[in-house]
Design a protein around this motif. Structure first.
Motif, short mmCIF file in Angstrom:
data_model
loop_
_atom_site.label_atom_id
_atom_site.label_comp_id
_atom_site.label_asym_id
_atom_site.label_seq_id
_atom_site.Cartn_x
_atom_site.Cartn_y
_atom_site.Cartn_z
N ILE A 237 -1.22 -6.35 0.19
CA ILE A 237 0.05 -6.30 -0.53
C ILE A 237 1.14 -6.92 0.32
O ILE A 237 1.58 -6.34 1.31
N GLY A 238 1.53 -8.12 -0.07
CA GLY A 238 2.63 -8.77 0.65
C GLY A 238 3.59 -9.29 -0.39
O GLY A 238 3.92 -8.57 -1.33
N THR A 239 4.02 -10.52 -0.22
CA THR A 239 4.89 -11.11 -1.24
C THR A 239 4.10 -11.29 -2.54
O THR A 239 4.64 -11.16 -3.63
N ASN A 240 2.81 -11.57 -2.40
CA ASN A 240 1.90 -11.48 -3.54
C ASN A 240 0.92 -10.36 -3.26
O ASN A 240 0.87 -9.82 -2.15
N GLY A 241 0.10 -10.03 -4.23
CA GLY A 241 -0.94 -9.03 -4.02
C GLY A 241 -2.28 -9.66 -4.28
O GLY A 241 -2.62 -9.98 -5.41
N GLU A 242 -3.04 -9.90 -3.21
CA GLU A 242 -4.35 -10.51 -3.38
C GLU A 242 -5.43 -9.44 -3.28
O GLU A 242 -5.32 -8.51 -2.48
N VAL A 243 -6.46 -9.62 -4.08
CA VAL A 243 -7.53 -8.63 -4.15
C VAL A 243 -8.88 -9.31 -4.01
O VAL A 243 -9.09 -10.39 -4.56
N ALA B 290 2.46 -10.11 -7.56
CA ALA B 290 2.95 -8.74 -7.52
C ALA B 290 4.44 -8.69 -7.21
O ALA B 290 5.15 -7.81 -7.67
N GLY B 291 4.92 -9.63 -6.45
CA GLY B 291 6.31 -9.58 -6.00
C GLY B 291 6.40 -8.77 -4.73
O GLY B 291 5.57 -7.89 -4.47
N PRO B 292 7.41 -9.05 -3.94
CA PRO B 292 7.48 -8.46 -2.60
C PRO B 292 8.19 -7.12 -2.54
O PRO B 292 8.82 -6.80 -1.54
N ALA B 293 8.07 -6.31 -3.63
CA ALA B 293 8.82 -5.04 -3.65
C ALA B 293 8.44 -4.15 -2.48
O ALA B 293 9.31 -3.57 -1.82
N PHE B 294 7.14 -4.07 -2.17
CA PHE B 294 6.72 -3.19 -1.07
C PHE B 294 7.06 -3.77 0.31
O PHE B 294 6.87 -3.12 1.32
N GLU B 295 7.50 -5.01 0.32
CA GLU B 295 8.05 -5.56 1.57
C GLU B 295 9.55 -5.33 1.65
O GLU B 295 10.20 -5.81 2.56
N GLY B 296 10.10 -4.63 0.64
CA GLY B 296 11.52 -4.30 0.65
C GLY B 296 12.39 -5.27 -0.12
O GLY B 296 13.60 -5.05 -0.26
N SER B 297 11.78 -6.34 -0.63
CA SER B 297 12.58 -7.32 -1.36
C SER B 297 12.68 -6.89 -2.82
O SER B 297 11.74 -6.34 -3.39
N GLY B 298 13.81 -7.16 -3.43
CA GLY B 298 14.02 -6.76 -4.83
C GLY B 298 14.19 -5.26 -4.97
O GLY B 298 14.08 -4.70 -6.05
N VAL B 299 14.45 -4.63 -3.84
CA VAL B 299 14.67 -3.18 -3.82
C VAL B 299 15.99 -2.98 -3.09
O VAL B 299 16.17 -3.49 -1.99
N LYS B 300 16.91 -2.25 -3.74
CA LYS B 300 18.29 -2.17 -3.24
C LYS B 300 18.36 -1.84 -1.76
O LYS B 300 19.02 -2.53 -0.99
N HIS B 301 17.67 -0.79 -1.35
CA HIS B 301 17.72 -0.41 0.07
C HIS B 301 16.39 -0.66 0.78
O HIS B 301 16.08 -0.03 1.78
N GLY B 302 15.65 -1.60 0.24
CA GLY B 302 14.38 -1.95 0.88
C GLY B 302 14.60 -2.70 2.17
O GLY B 302 15.61 -3.38 2.35
#
Lengths: 645, 645
Positions: A387-393, A408-420
């Protein structure tokens, strides 16, 4: 008018604190541009379009002119916070880069098995490689020539090397042959010979005095879209000496690599893209070398893993077809080249290796992941999700491997998340909502909370769900918890409260939507691969979750939110940065490169965008944990237990 | 004094006729230096020391200052002939380079089998190779990628190449990978791909539009100590299109390569040595290309054969150990390099190959000779003798090969012989002393006699001997023939007479001594090798004589003087320039390079200088034909017959 033109031409000095780096720019220059110019890398996800609100700076002294934005709070505006991309320099300035924008290197994930090779001896089990680096220094002692044995120096050297290593096809650079005789004579036919494995051949890279035989270092690099990580490895002892990370400074040109390819095409900026990523790598190398007090000249090898676009940018290969149907890379397998040819500053004859990629959207970082988790050696079927900027499986075992990439989008990298934010000091990495509705959290380095990193975001998503603060569609439920409030961007959950003396950190409905899209993309990809291969959840022997979430990740939560299949918890492994772990494996064992090539060659790629089942699976996975609760039997009890508390 | 200094600083223009090349030099410059500066190559064997008397020029206009010399006749002095190395420029000059000093390119030996490969089809006999050049252009048509088949361009290309040729290990230069995608798209996946065989690997050298597939040329070069010869070959048709030769311009620094190595060491002139030989090769290439109206860019390959020192000079490898015990070369097997790396001006990615050498004194020219005479494939034992500046000898068959080098001296190349010259227009190539004591001769191109080339010198030596004008020790016999006279340097035989309207051309006692030393060196080397391998004269199936003697050589005479063993005449073959023939074989058939390497690897080198028998054999061979007449039964009858006439 004339005065205004005059003012524009005026040179202004912009000093960035705390680094002290100072840019000299004409008045009127956008602050983000000034920062870029001197190598101050700000998080900028939208590429300077003014909508991500990440490139915040504090103006300490001087005059600026900013465009209005809704992305700053009234409090921030009072504190002279501006968006660098929306602000022009009007005079000499002193600005402060908030700490959350600089990467705390001490927190960068170290792979857990850095001594994996140094302790190896004798027979290696399947998937574990003999310590035999891509580039080695051999102590070579030859008997000097005599009238009876006057074999030429070049052939004498080859014979001596072949006594030590298997090298049926050998090559030697012209410049080395030119100096060969002189060096052999000077050192009485006892020398240190640097040999590199180069795509089926062995190259004599350098010849030095014998005493330099133990001075041999390498750098493994993970070329991430958002972050570039480098490890410095001693090739004599196989010990990882140090690690360092930096933001990918291409981030100014767009959040994901597709945006960057478009930018480069539209602005003929491929050279610029290359010089940025190469510059980042060089900065890491110089930092590591100076910190460990070794000469950059003594680094003979660099091995890179990363997504296909990033590998193209690094080598200035044409990436334009990556984004166009039928999505073709210039090269998946890039032969080793002289690192200097790409502008990488190590030994001037040192070699740059890139791990092989599978396809335009399955890069060498994923091959590295398979290599380091050893999926390809196991009897049972495993899932690998990065899980990074994309999510590869990847799904498979020793007989077959299939793979897919979800945007997937980089939400879990903190991007696109207000306080990420990235996993650095002050990032909230663990979150627990207590029975009384209050929140317990832990930050990296135990400092004041500055934002939320990937593992914290996963915790929040799971906790909101199991505590019924959020429903199965991901909607926050009004009045379900005292911390639910109405923010500027709609409903939000407040993790930290100003009344507790903290900066307010919230998770918004929009953040949640982004995180759910990410997890849904990953799960849908897993489902498509499982269905295509008729793999049932009970067939899964192991699930590996990789990515830059932080140091620790609660794998249970990844099942709770429906990101990973509902298998027994002991089968789920958080494996951290497998891209760099795989690069390091190859670095230390040249046979692993052949294995990586076999892995890349044998993986079957599924294009999800054109797959008839993917969109359906994605929509079903946008529920928590899923529309089909029978797929997540364990989640029911988790949620029930939470309710009982 | 001041005036003299002033005069020295004056710039003078020296025009060399007939070329018209003009040098601008300070007054006081030595004429040989001025000639060198603009690429006018004069025969200069002593390296400018003033004792060889070869660098003659005619001063047409202007003032010069010459040191006294005994090497010019009173008539030459009257005609304003000077030695360029002993003459200083005092004013603007017009000088003429005598024709005998410029190489007539039309007379350069063409190998007799230039179409050897173009007619080949099907199974090749032993030692004959399939037409498969070192560097080829392949017409490669790929199916363009689709969503289902989106293999990266680089791997797609490799798959397509491997459908046409065997290439287990492939490499591609970084610059080519960088432009790969663009070119494939532009030309819809149908292209011309230049592939080169590079030491066990196959390199993709270039990719162009498909229409360029038949535009592929190569140059084969014989790097002689005295002369450099180049052939231009069309790699599509295997036809030799043209040939050209030039003096090796290193000749200014010494007659043989040992002198040149010493000069380079003493004057730190290795770069100069390289730039001279590379300059010579480049001049030949440009001449051939412009005459055949092809672009230098379309020459993708250059294959060189030559003695070991010359190969070292070409590549600027350290040659200093060649002349020092234990006589070790930097490299015998030089891997192929980018020609541009050595300064050779062909396609900028084109490859330079050197055939492998055996030892410091057995160069790749000898390996080329074995390859082209196919000694290594024959059941019976053969002798191969290459008479150039040195005389190298190989003995062997398909099971074994031995070799040796005698420092024969370049007498048969015309050096060290008063009226010796290279095989060019005006060279006396055949000589017959008639029953009445008069001389019949033939010159190359039937022009007025200017000197004597190798085949003519051999004829003279034999004719003087069989006609009893010279005794068995090589002494001219006073009054044995009306053409015997006393010259400035002692006894001489006058080949041409001024009273016949010719310039007087003589052979002196000193010339004869030199020629006998050469032939004795060669024969002694053959004897040592035969004795070491217990080969009897009757065991010899074939004797090959190679060298730049001219177009035709009377092999009978080579036996008569005792240069070659006395075997049946039909077993003796004059094979001309086998160095270039071997280079061309490799050029056209990459498998021949492997064979050349096997030949070089399997040859056993005998060092004659340290061999206990050699000096004894040499002294015995200094008789005509030999002290031991039983070794030359046929010579007795030849001489007797001559006497009878």
């Amino acid at each position: 008018m004339l005065l205004m033109e005059e003012a524009k031409k005026k040179k202004c000095f912009v000093r960035f604190e705390p680094s002290g780096l100072t840019a000299e720019v004409p008045a009127g220059t956008v602050l983000l541009e000034a920062a870029r110019k001197v190598g101050v890398y700000l998080t900028s996800i939208c590429g300077g379009d003014g909508y991500c609100g990440k490139c915040k700076l504090i103006i300490d002294e001087g005059q600026t002119q900013s465009r209005p934005t809704t992305l700053l709070t009234p409090e921030e505006i009072r504190e002279n916070v501006v968006l660098a991309c929306q602000t022009k320099v009007l005079s000499d300035l002193v600005v402060t880069v908030p700490k959350s924008h600089t990467l705390e290197t001490s927190q960068i994930l170290m792979d857990s098995d850095m001594r994996r090779f140094s302790e190896l001896a004798g027979e290696a089990p399947e998937g574990v490689f003999e310590f035999d680096p891509l580039v080695r220094k051999l102590h070579v002692k030859m008997s000097p020539p005599t009238v009876r044995d006057n074999t030429a120096d070049h052939e004498r050297l080859y014979l001596a090397i072949r006594e030590q290593i298997e090298a049926p096809i050998m090559q030697t650079g012209f410049r080395i042959i030119q100096k060969l005789s002189r060096i052999l004579h000077e050192h009485k036919y006892e020398v240190a010979v640097t040999v590199g494995r180069r795509g089926g051949t062995t190259e004599v890279i350098d010849i030095e005095q014998a005493g330099r035989v133990r001075t041999n270092y390498a750098v493994a690099v993970d070329l991430g879209t958002t972050t570039v990580v480098a490890h410095l490895v001693d090739l004599t002892t196989a010990v990882t000496k140090d690690s360092e990370a930096t933001y990918n400074s291409q981030i100014h040109f767009g959040e994901d690599y597709i945006r960057r390819i478009i930018y480069a095409e539209q602005n003929d900026a491929f050279d610029e893209m290359q010089s940025r990523i190469v510059g980042d790598v060089n900065n890491l190398i110089v930092t590591l070398a100076s910190r460990q007090r070794i000469e950059v000249q003594d680094i003979t090898t660099i091995v890179c893993a990363g997504n296909t676009a990033m590998a193209h940018f690094l080598l200035n290969l044409d990436p334009t077809q990556i984004r166009r149907e039928p999505y073709v890379a210039s090269a998946g397998f890039v032969p080793p080249i002289r690192a200097a040819e790409a502008g990488i500053q190590i030994n001037k004859r040192g070699l740059l290796y890139c791990l092989p990629a599978v396809a335009a959207y399955i890069g060498s970082d994923i091959v590295a992941g398979v290599l380091s988790t050893r999926l390809h050696t196991k009897e049972g079927i495993s899932v690998f999700a990065d899980i990074g900027t994309n999510g590869e499986v990847v799904l498979g075992n020793k007989d077959w491997l299939v793979c897919a990439s979800s945007s997937a989008g980089p939400a879990f990298e903190g991007s696109g998340v207000k306080h990420g934010m990235r996993a650095g000091a002050g990032a909230i990495e663990k979150v627990k909502i207590l029975a009384d509705g209050s929140v317990d959290f832990r930050t990296i380095a135990d400092t004041r909370p500055a934002g939320i990193c990937g593992s914290g975001l996963l915790d929040i998503l799971a906790e909101l769900f199991v505590n019924n603060i959020m429903d199965r569609t991901g909607r926050l439920i009004a009045d379900s918890n005292p911390r639910i409030s109405e923010g500027e961007e709609g409903m939000q959950f407040r993790l930290t409260l100003p009344e507790d003396g903290y900066k307010e950190i919230v998770i918004t409905q929009a953040d949640i939507d982004n995180l759910i899209r990410s997890k849904a993309g990953v799960f849908a990809a897993i489902r498509v691969l499982m269905e295509a291969t008729q793999t049932k959840p009970e067939d899964l022997d192991a699930v590996y979750l990789a990515g830059g979430f932080g140091n620790f990740l609660n794998t249970r939560q990844a099942v709770t939110v429906g990101m990973l299949p509902d298998v027994a918890l002991e089968k789920i492994h958080f494996v951290g940065n497998t891209s760099i772990a795989g690069a390091k494996t190859v670095l230390l064992a040249h046979k692993a490169m052949e294995t990586a090539e076999r892995i890349a060659d044998s993986m079957t790629y599924f294009d999800l965008m054109s797959h008839p089942r993917y969109m359906d699976e994605f929509i079903r996975a946008k529920f928590l944990p899923h529309t089909d609760l029978s797929l997540f039997p364990s989640v029911r009890s988790v949620r029930t237990n939470a309710k009982r508390l």
